[in-house]
Design an enzyme around this catalytic site. Structure first.
Site, PDB file in Angstrom:
ATOM      1  N   GLY A  30       0.821  -1.211   0.000  1.00 50.85           N
ATOM      2  CA  GLY A  30       0.000   0.000   0.000  1.00 50.85           C
ATOM      3  C   GLY A  30       0.852   1.257   0.000  1.00 50.85           C
ATOM      4  O   GLY A  30       0.440   2.306   0.486  1.00 50.85           O
ATOM      5  N   GLY A  58       1.664   2.811  -2.629  1.00 54.44           N
ATOM      6  CA  GLY A  58       1.292   3.654  -3.773  1.00 54.44           C
ATOM      7  C   GLY A  58       2.089   3.348  -5.026  1.00 54.44           C
ATOM      8  O   GLY A  58       2.508   4.267  -5.737  1.00 54.44           O
ATOM      9  N   SER A  59       2.286   2.059  -5.313  1.00 53.29           N
ATOM     10  CA  SER A  59       3.120   1.702  -6.472  1.00 53.29           C
ATOM     11  C   SER A  59       2.486   2.155  -7.794  1.00 53.29           C
ATOM     12  O   SER A  59       3.200   2.597  -8.697  1.00 53.29           O
ATOM     13  CB  SER A  59       3.402   0.199  -6.494  1.00 53.29           C
ATOM     14  OG  SER A  59       2.213  -0.530  -6.352  1.00 53.29           O
ATOM     15  N   SER A  60       1.164   2.090  -7.904  1.00 49.95           N
ATOM     16  CA  SER A  60       0.514   2.509  -9.161  1.00 49.95           C
ATOM     17  C   SER A  60       0.715   4.005  -9.392  1.00 49.95           C
ATOM     18  O   SER A  60       1.034   4.442 -10.506  1.00 49.95           O
ATOM     19  CB  SER A  60      -0.985   2.233  -9.107  1.00 49.95           C
ATOM     20  OG  SER A  60      -1.227   0.912  -8.788  1.00 49.95           O
ATOM     21  N   ALA A  77       3.075   5.913  -8.089  1.00 49.89           N
ATOM     22  CA  ALA A  77       4.495   6.206  -8.323  1.00 49.89           C
ATOM     23  C   ALA A  77       4.883   5.843  -9.753  1.00 49.89           C
ATOM     24  O   ALA A  77       5.637   6.575 -10.406  1.00 49.89           O
ATOM     25  CB  ALA A  77       5.365   5.465  -7.306  1.00 49.89           C
ATOM     26  N   ASP A  96      -1.111  10.563  -2.921  1.00 50.81           N
ATOM     27  CA  ASP A  96      -0.005   9.648  -3.238  1.00 50.81           C
ATOM     28  C   ASP A  96       0.782  10.137  -4.458  1.00 50.81           C
ATOM     29  O   ASP A  96       2.002   9.991  -4.531  1.00 50.81           O
ATOM     30  CB  ASP A  96      -0.518   8.207  -3.441  1.00 50.81           C
ATOM     31  CG  ASP A  96      -1.849   8.144  -4.180  1.00 50.81           C
ATOM     32  OD1 ASP A  96      -2.327   9.206  -4.644  1.00 50.81           O
ATOM     33  OD2 ASP A  96      -2.404   7.045  -4.296  1.00 50.81           O
TER      34      ASP A  96
END
Ligand code: MEV
Length: 323
Positions: A108, A110-112, A114, A155
């Protein structure tokens, strides 16, 4: 062929989740496990994506079809980011995007978001389009809204600007707080949370009890405003107390779960100034703030409660070109 590599940090919400979706501020810090994207020009008019961390390999599409037809889940943010960039800043030819992450997409962090930020920044560098931080933020935030429909964009801001931010919904205010350090203990619950489900759950509650939920959001805003002062003063004791109060409101919104509650209690019992869930709730991570002397025993206590400690740096640099 020319290529460019950029990286962007993950994020941890400090205070203000959920309320920030509805025009209230939050506090967020950028964390030093980073997402990376390399983009290169290729000599056919296609979009190629390699994102092995999210099970996307050898994905190819005509550049004219970008954004339409079936898009695998793991390729969505990259592809829609390319589409949004291209609509605003048309370019000729094809590109290959390769992404990799230093952190698991399960945490969680925030890879999407980033990776979306990485793609926009890398494209602007590759095609020599001058985009400032707000320009990158706007295109990346549009991408997230196109895919998810809802979201405060906090994010995205953490990935673009880095540091520790006081942030208002949709980027109406993005204030970088001049703090030197912020030492957080992070415990992963082992349970993957689905942000959209939790945001919808809170929205349903707000529909049923508008005044009650509104009062909670206003209280959370007060906590965020006070905590901002404590952050600037590096007053970790008071900051921890307000984290605890924020957790109570999140429990009232019914987004905490027993596993997180146990990890949070374990951290407090072991001497943390404060502890709370971070993000949407329903799983993902909890955070605790403590003195350096108690750090080790708190980490042990969280592990005993079934959590996994994740070592991270906070307050790190935003999106940047990698040499
Ligand atoms: C999720 O990490 C945080 C929420 O406030 C959603 C958002 O701000 O977009 C629940």
């Amino acid at each position: 062929m020319k290529q460019i590599t950029v990286s962007a940090p993950g994020k941890l919400m400090l205070l203000g989740e959920h309320a920030v979706v509805y025009n209230h501020p939050c506090l967020v810090t950028a964390v030093g496990q980073r997402m990376k994207a390399t983009i290169e020009k290729i000599d056919i008019s296609e979009l190629h994506i390699e994102a092995p961390d999210v099970n996307v390999t050898d994905y190819k599409k005509l550049i004219t079809d970008v954004g339409s037809g079936d898009i695998p889940k793991g390729a969505k943010f990259v592809e829609i980011a390319v589409k949004n960039f291209k609509e605003k800043h048309p370019f000729l030819g094809g590109i290959k995007v390769t992404t990799s992450s230093e952190f698991s997409s399960l945490f969680g962090f925030g890879s999407s978001s980033a990776s979306t930020v990485c793609v926009i920044k890398a494209l602007s560098e590759l095609f020599d389009i001058k985009l400032d931080e707000k320009g990158i933020f706007d295109l990346a935030y549009k991408t997230v809204l196109d895919i998810q429909g809802k979201g405060s964009g906090f994010d995205i801001a953490a990935a673009v600007y880095g540091g520790t931010l006081y942030y208002l919904t949709g980027g109406k205010k993005i204030e970088k707080l001049p703090i030197k350090s912020l030492s957080l203990i992070v415990g992963y619950s082992g349970i993957k949370a689905d942000t959209a489900t939790l945001v919808n759950k809170v929205a349903a509650k707000a529909k049923e009890y508008p005044e009650v939920i509104d009062t909670i959001y206003n209280k959370i805003e007060e906590l965020v405003e006070k905590t901002k002062e404590y952050l600037l003063a590096e007053d970790w004791g008071h900051l921890g107390e307000l984290m605890n109060v924020n957790q109570e409101y999140l429990e009232k919104l019914d987004v905490s779960i027993p596993k997180l509650d146990e990890m949070i209690k374990a951290a407090r019992d072991a001497g943390a100034f404060g502890a709370k869930l971070s993000g949407a709730g329903g799983g993902d991570c909890m955070i605790a703030i403590a003195s350096p002397e108690t750090k080790k025993s708190i980490e042990k206590a969280i592990e005993k409660a079934g959590g996994q400690i994740i070592q991270i740096n906070t307050n790190v640099e935003g999106v940047r070109v990698e040499i």
